[in-house]
Design a protein around this motif. Structure first.
Motif, PDB file in Angstrom:
ATOM      1  N   ARG A 141      -9.944 -13.781   7.241  1.00  0.00           N
ATOM      2  CA  ARG A 141      -8.870 -14.608   6.708  1.00  0.00           C
ATOM      3  C   ARG A 141      -9.235 -16.070   6.861  1.00  0.00           C
ATOM      4  O   ARG A 141      -9.685 -16.486   7.922  1.00  0.00           O
ATOM      5  CB  ARG A 141      -7.552 -14.350   7.451  1.00  0.00           C
ATOM      6  CG  ARG A 141      -6.987 -12.962   7.211  1.00  0.00           C
ATOM      7  CD  ARG A 141      -5.624 -12.829   7.869  1.00  0.00           C
ATOM      8  NE  ARG A 141      -4.713 -13.795   7.277  1.00  0.00           N
ATOM      9  CZ  ARG A 141      -3.862 -14.524   7.978  1.00  0.00           C
ATOM     10  NH1 ARG A 141      -3.836 -14.460   9.271  1.00  0.00           N
ATOM     11  NH2 ARG A 141      -3.046 -15.368   7.371  1.00  0.00           N
ATOM     12  N   ARG A 197      -3.992 -19.108   8.884  1.00  0.00           N
ATOM     13  CA  ARG A 197      -3.537 -18.710  10.205  1.00  0.00           C
ATOM     14  C   ARG A 197      -2.266 -19.489  10.573  1.00  0.00           C
ATOM     15  O   ARG A 197      -2.042 -20.610  10.163  1.00  0.00           O
ATOM     16  CB  ARG A 197      -4.632 -18.953  11.250  1.00  0.00           C
ATOM     17  CG  ARG A 197      -5.885 -18.151  10.956  1.00  0.00           C
ATOM     18  CD  ARG A 197      -6.902 -18.289  12.067  1.00  0.00           C
ATOM     19  NE  ARG A 197      -8.146 -17.637  11.699  1.00  0.00           N
ATOM     20  CZ  ARG A 197      -8.368 -16.339  11.812  1.00  0.00           C
ATOM     21  NH1 ARG A 197      -7.429 -15.557  12.289  1.00  0.00           N
ATOM     22  NH2 ARG A 197      -9.528 -15.821  11.457  1.00  0.00           N
ATOM     23  N   CYS A 198      -1.427 -18.846  11.392  1.00  0.00           N
ATOM     24  CA  CYS A 198      -0.192 -19.495  11.796  1.00  0.00           C
ATOM     25  C   CYS A 198       0.153 -19.043  13.203  1.00  0.00           C
ATOM     26  O   CYS A 198      -0.523 -18.180  13.770  1.00  0.00           O
ATOM     27  CB  CYS A 198       0.943 -19.160  10.821  1.00  0.00           C
ATOM     28  SG  CYS A 198       1.152 -17.412  10.548  1.00  0.00           S
ATOM     29  N   GLY A 257       5.297 -17.234  13.222  1.00  0.00           N
ATOM     30  CA  GLY A 257       5.210 -17.466  11.791  1.00  0.00           C
ATOM     31  C   GLY A 257       5.834 -18.801  11.409  1.00  0.00           C
ATOM     32  O   GLY A 257       6.491 -19.467  12.210  1.00  0.00           O
ATOM     33  N   TYR A 293       1.334  -8.969   9.408  1.00  0.00           N
ATOM     34  CA  TYR A 293       1.483 -10.415   9.400  1.00  0.00           C
ATOM     35  C   TYR A 293       1.494 -10.922  10.846  1.00  0.00           C
ATOM     36  O   TYR A 293       2.099 -10.284  11.711  1.00  0.00           O
ATOM     37  CB  TYR A 293       2.799 -10.773   8.689  1.00  0.00           C
ATOM     38  CG  TYR A 293       3.061 -12.245   8.606  1.00  0.00           C
ATOM     39  CD1 TYR A 293       2.474 -13.006   7.608  1.00  0.00           C
ATOM     40  CD2 TYR A 293       3.881 -12.874   9.535  1.00  0.00           C
ATOM     41  CE1 TYR A 293       2.700 -14.366   7.531  1.00  0.00           C
ATOM     42  CE2 TYR A 293       4.108 -14.230   9.465  1.00  0.00           C
ATOM     43  CZ  TYR A 293       3.518 -14.971   8.462  1.00  0.00           C
ATOM     44  OH  TYR A 293       3.738 -16.315   8.396  1.00  0.00           O
ATOM     45  N   PRO A 294       0.792 -12.023  11.174  1.00  0.00           N
ATOM     46  CA  PRO A 294       0.208 -12.990  10.249  1.00  0.00           C
ATOM     47  C   PRO A 294      -1.297 -12.901  10.070  1.00  0.00           C
ATOM     48  O   PRO A 294      -1.843 -13.590   9.219  1.00  0.00           O
ATOM     49  CB  PRO A 294       0.549 -14.317  10.932  1.00  0.00           C
ATOM     50  CG  PRO A 294       0.438 -13.997  12.393  1.00  0.00           C
ATOM     51  CD  PRO A 294       0.937 -12.580  12.540  1.00  0.00           C
ATOM     52  N   ASP A 295      -2.025 -12.074  10.853  1.00  0.00           N
ATOM     53  CA  ASP A 295      -3.482 -12.255  10.847  1.00  0.00           C
ATOM     54  C   ASP A 295      -4.296 -10.967  10.944  1.00  0.00           C
ATOM     55  O   ASP A 295      -5.477 -11.007  11.264  1.00  0.00           O
ATOM     56  CB  ASP A 295      -3.901 -13.203  11.976  1.00  0.00           C
ATOM     57  CG  ASP A 295      -3.480 -12.705  13.355  1.00  0.00           C
ATOM     58  OD1 ASP A 295      -2.981 -11.558  13.444  1.00  0.00           O
ATOM     59  OD2 ASP A 295      -3.641 -13.451  14.324  1.00  0.00           O
ATOM     60  N   LYS A 300      -3.412 -14.488   0.482  1.00  0.00           N
ATOM     61  CA  LYS A 300      -2.165 -15.255   0.521  1.00  0.00           C
ATOM     62  C   LYS A 300      -0.998 -14.430  -0.017  1.00  0.00           C
ATOM     63  O   LYS A 300       0.099 -14.422   0.563  1.00  0.00           O
ATOM     64  CB  LYS A 300      -2.307 -16.536  -0.293  1.00  0.00           C
ATOM     65  CG  LYS A 300      -3.101 -17.638   0.353  1.00  0.00           C
ATOM     66  CD  LYS A 300      -3.085 -18.880  -0.542  1.00  0.00           C
ATOM     67  CE  LYS A 300      -3.808 -20.056   0.096  1.00  0.00           C
ATOM     68  NZ  LYS A 300      -3.771 -21.262  -0.770  1.00  0.00           N
ATOM     69  N   MET A 334      -0.144 -11.480   2.501  1.00  0.00           N
ATOM     70  CA  MET A 334       0.489 -11.939   3.725  1.00  0.00           C
ATOM     71  C   MET A 334       1.881 -12.519   3.463  1.00  0.00           C
ATOM     72  O   MET A 334       2.809 -12.329   4.260  1.00  0.00           O
ATOM     73  CB  MET A 334      -0.398 -12.962   4.421  1.00  0.00           C
ATOM     74  CG  MET A 334      -1.600 -12.343   5.107  1.00  0.00           C
ATOM     75  SD  MET A 334      -1.084 -11.198   6.437  1.00  0.00           S
ATOM     76  CE  MET A 334      -2.676 -10.511   6.893  1.00  0.00           C
ATOM     77  N   SER A 335       2.050 -13.206   2.353  1.00  0.00           N
ATOM     78  CA  SER A 335       3.368 -13.749   2.021  1.00  0.00           C
ATOM     79  C   SER A 335       4.366 -12.628   1.765  1.00  0.00           C
ATOM     80  O   SER A 335       5.521 -12.693   2.209  1.00  0.00           O
ATOM     81  CB  SER A 335       3.267 -14.668   0.799  1.00  0.00           C
ATOM     82  OG  SER A 335       2.451 -15.782   1.074  1.00  0.00           O
ATOM     83  N   ARG A 344       5.271 -10.997   5.081  1.00  0.00           N
ATOM     84  CA  ARG A 344       6.212 -11.849   5.820  1.00  0.00           C
ATOM     85  C   ARG A 344       7.643 -11.633   5.322  1.00  0.00           C
ATOM     86  O   ARG A 344       8.580 -11.479   6.110  1.00  0.00           O
ATOM     87  CB  ARG A 344       5.799 -13.306   5.651  1.00  0.00           C
ATOM     88  CG  ARG A 344       6.653 -14.301   6.421  1.00  0.00           C
ATOM     89  CD  ARG A 344       6.147 -15.719   6.208  1.00  0.00           C
ATOM     90  NE  ARG A 344       6.328 -16.194   4.843  1.00  0.00           N
ATOM     91  CZ  ARG A 344       5.357 -16.662   4.068  1.00  0.00           C
ATOM     92  NH1 ARG A 344       4.103 -16.711   4.490  1.00  0.00           N
ATOM     93  NH2 ARG A 344       5.629 -17.085   2.829  1.00  0.00           N
ATOM     94  N   ARG A 361       8.709  -7.057  12.690  1.00  0.00           N
ATOM     95  CA  ARG A 361       7.337  -7.064  12.193  1.00  0.00           C
ATOM     96  C   ARG A 361       6.849  -5.628  12.036  1.00  0.00           C
ATOM     97  O   ARG A 361       7.046  -4.783  12.908  1.00  0.00           O
ATOM     98  CB  ARG A 361       6.431  -7.848  13.143  1.00  0.00           C
ATOM     99  CG  ARG A 361       5.005  -7.985  12.651  1.00  0.00           C
ATOM    100  CD  ARG A 361       4.253  -9.025  13.453  1.00  0.00           C
ATOM    101  NE  ARG A 361       4.865 -10.350  13.264  1.00  0.00           N
ATOM    102  CZ  ARG A 361       4.555 -11.411  13.977  1.00  0.00           C
ATOM    103  NH1 ARG A 361       3.662 -11.342  14.948  1.00  0.00           N
ATOM    104  NH2 ARG A 361       5.148 -12.568  13.734  1.00  0.00           N
TER     105      ARG A 361
END
Length: 260
Positions: free
Chosen positions: A9, A14-15, A19, A91-93, A135, A138-139, A142, A151
């Motif tokens: 990724r 990354r976040c 999130g 999510y997220p990674d 993107k 993952m969006s 989320r 999650r």
């Protein structure tokens, strides 16, 4: 590929553990999915939501020019081209490509093509590694995590489709008719309409009562459906007058919560 493959990724995606703050597009999708069982987003909003540069779209859409013939059509049709792959993501990674295998649905879900193992050519490795695809996945994860209230670890089946139409043969985006797919959520995203008419989507409740009718027209137009509480279908596509080539390209993503 014998083992699951970790997909790198980009650092920019990354976040932190909790999130990012939910934006207006996230919250609209969550609210609409919870309230009405489906949500629709048009291309300009999607591009902004994903921070996707539309100048890159022709290159991304070029993968659809290398889809291969679906040889498992129960109606004998030769109008559908596709590839297939399966991912696991959280999510997220966390994002992993699973070993390539057959696609199978029970016959009670797919009366036309169900009940058999269908082997399709795998997704191109470069496609799986696309930052824009990451993107998008993952969006969506989320948003769906927020719909579920926790999650999740998601199994995602990827189906890039091209439906061709000719003067003597209509293309059938959903040859099985009004249906559900036997997963938790279905996402259908427009990639390209080229010289076609038709292709109108209908969403119904689980009993077949209409909820919404729309047409995905522009790149990045997409709809997401709660597959446990809706059914969907798409009308045939026909070539525009005097068109030498006509097709409808979409990306279908099927999200299923992994047990445990």
């Amino acid at each position: 590929m014998n083992d699951t493959a970790l997909i790198e990724r980009p650092t920019s995606l990354r976040c932190n553990e909790t999130g990012p703050r939910p934006d207006a597009s996230d919250m609209r999708l969550v609210e609409e999915l919870q309230r009405q069982r489906y949500a629709l987003m048009r291309g300009p909003e999607t591009a902004a939501w994903l921070d996707f540069p539309m100048r890159e779209w022709p290159r991304f859409g070029d993968y659809w020019n290398r889809l291969t013939l679906d040889r498992h059509m129960g109606d004998g049709g030769t109008y559908r081209f596709r590839r297939y792959g399966e991912l696991e993501l959280q999510y997220p990674d966390q994002l992993r490509q699973l070993p390539h295998g057959p696609y199978e649905q029970p016959r009670y879900i797919n009366k036309l093509n169900g009940g058999i193992q269908r082997w399709f050519d795998p997704l191109e490795p470069e496609f799986v590694q696309e930052e824009s695809l990451t993107k998008l996945l993952m969006s969506l994860a989320r948003v769906l995590d927020r719909v579920e209230g926790a999650r999740q670890c998601w199994n995602v089946r990827l189906h890039p489709y091209r439906i061709r139409a000719s003067s003597d043969t209509a293309g059938q985006p959903t040859p099985e008719g009004l249906h559900r797919d036997g997963v938790d959520y279905i996402v259908v995203m427009m990639v390209r309409r080229h010289n076609v008419r038709g292709g109108e989507s209908t969403i119904t409740d689980a009993e077949g009562q209409p909820l919404f009718v729309c047409k995905l027209v522009e790149p990045l137009d997409f709809m997401v459906l709660d597959d446990n509480r809706t059914m969907h279908g798409v009308t045939p596509v026909l070539p525009a007058p005097d068109a030498l080539e006509a097709y409808r390209d979409v990306l279908v993503l099927a999200f299923t919560k992994n047990a445990g």
